[in-house]
Design a protein around this motif. Sequence first.
Motif, PDB file in Angstrom:
ATOM      1  N   ASN A 183       0.871  -1.182   0.000  1.00 25.31           N
ATOM      2  CA  ASN A 183       0.000   0.000   0.000  1.00 25.31           C
ATOM      3  C   ASN A 183       0.908   1.231   0.000  1.00 25.31           C
ATOM      4  N   PRO A 184       0.754   2.145  -0.962  1.00 26.46           N
ATOM      5  CA  PRO A 184       1.652   3.305  -1.032  1.00 26.46           C
ATOM      6  C   PRO A 184       1.347   4.400  -0.007  1.00 26.46           C
ATOM      7  N   ASP A 185       0.265   4.256   0.766  1.00 26.36           N
ATOM      8  CA  ASP A 185      -0.185   5.310   1.682  1.00 26.36           C
ATOM      9  C   ASP A 185       0.461   5.143   3.065  1.00 26.36           C
ATOM     10  N   VAL A 186       1.672   5.648   3.221  1.00 29.44           N
ATOM     11  CA  VAL A 186       2.394   5.507   4.488  1.00 29.44           C
ATOM     12  C   VAL A 186       1.632   6.166   5.638  1.00 29.44           C
ATOM     13  N   ILE A 187       1.131   7.372   5.412  1.00 33.61           N
ATOM     14  CA  ILE A 187       0.425   8.097   6.470  1.00 33.61           C
ATOM     15  C   ILE A 187      -0.792   7.303   6.939  1.00 33.61           C
ATOM     16  N   GLY A 188      -1.595   6.831   5.999  1.00 38.43           N
ATOM     17  CA  GLY A 188      -2.801   6.099   6.364  1.00 38.43           C
ATOM     18  C   GLY A 188      -2.511   4.805   7.103  1.00 38.43           C
ATOM     19  N   LEU A 239      -9.448   5.607   1.587  1.00 38.51           N
ATOM     20  CA  LEU A 239      -9.682   4.197   1.286  1.00 38.51           C
ATOM     21  C   LEU A 239      -8.784   3.270   2.100  1.00 38.51           C
ATOM     22  N   THR A 240      -7.637   3.771   2.565  1.00 38.03           N
ATOM     23  CA  THR A 240      -6.752   2.952   3.398  1.00 38.03           C
ATOM     24  C   THR A 240      -7.472   2.464   4.646  1.00 38.03           C
ATOM     25  N   PHE A 241      -8.379   3.276   5.180  1.00 42.96           N
ATOM     26  CA  PHE A 241      -9.050   2.924   6.427  1.00 42.96           C
ATOM     27  C   PHE A 241     -10.136   1.868   6.227  1.00 42.96           C
TER      28      PHE A 241
END
Length: 346
Positions: A183-188, A239-241
């Motif tokens: 997943n590219p979303d480090v923050i999420g 969407l990460t959540f």
Amino acid sequence: MSNKIEKVAVIGAGSWGTALAIVLADNGHEVRLWGHKQEQIDEINSKHTNEKYLPGINLPEGITGIGSLTSVLQDVEIVVLAVPTKAIREVLGKVREFQSKPITIVHVSKGIEPDTLLRISEMIEQELPPAILKDIVVLSGPSHAEEVSLRHPTTVAVSSKNMDIANKVQDLFMNQHFRVYTNPDVIGVEIGGALKNIIALAAGISDGLGYGDNAKAALITRGLTEIARLGTKMGANPLTFLGLSGIGDLIVTCTSVHSRNWRAGNMLGKGMNLDEVLERMGMVVEGVRTTKAAYQLSEKYNVKMPITEALFGVLFNDNNPKDAVDQLMGRLKTHEMEDLTNELEV
């Protein structure tokens, strides 16, 4: 699973660090597991067990316990950082003193630093200069160490600014029992992993008070809204959540007796004070520090987080847990769909 055999250092011989060491050793890698207590290291090497943290589990031969940070990092390119959030700066400060070759840090802790309000990857970047720190990868998701060590099916996510190294770490850990998504979303991924511990504490309190599944389902659902509300404000993809490090991790942490945060909340709901709970737990309860950090973040970003606010009052202002739950239920009415839509538009 990667065909290349790697030397991997795991810093932190608690339950999660040891469980991940088992995964890596099962994949044929040479694993060095660092702990700061010599008697624990001796037990790992002589008995191939770590009874305090994973009772009844036999460790693979490919795991070697090492008590020296210098030795554990020798000729290693990938380092799994599995220490509590409050110990990260101290440990990395020691690494900084002697490390000269670049390393990739795979951090598996779940928390936010109070007062600085930094995510763990940001703390790592502060502590290690670019000459030492090659890349950072986050590994997170619904995963109890106890079940991973038993080779029960588990699925997690890895995230990094450098997706090539995320793919490499995916291959490093992936096997028939331990499935890894990228997943590219480090923050999420970091925010979801950290903030779910707050909701798990609240769910434990609800159970400790004797409330049923209805109340817990409400806490989980509205807790996810709080996490998404703050996370999107901080730059995460909403969407990460809805994925492994969001709703997946939230469900497993709020509903399992394996969850330290749920167990701590359960004791609070049954009338113990925080000091008694932490003493009885004997292990770090990340959600306590994270509640303070999330409360501070909600003020910084002007984000409504009623569950976090109520839990902050219980933990740090000695508010009565039952009163806190009653206040949550008595909040002003709102429209659920409007509330959720607003989060996605942030």
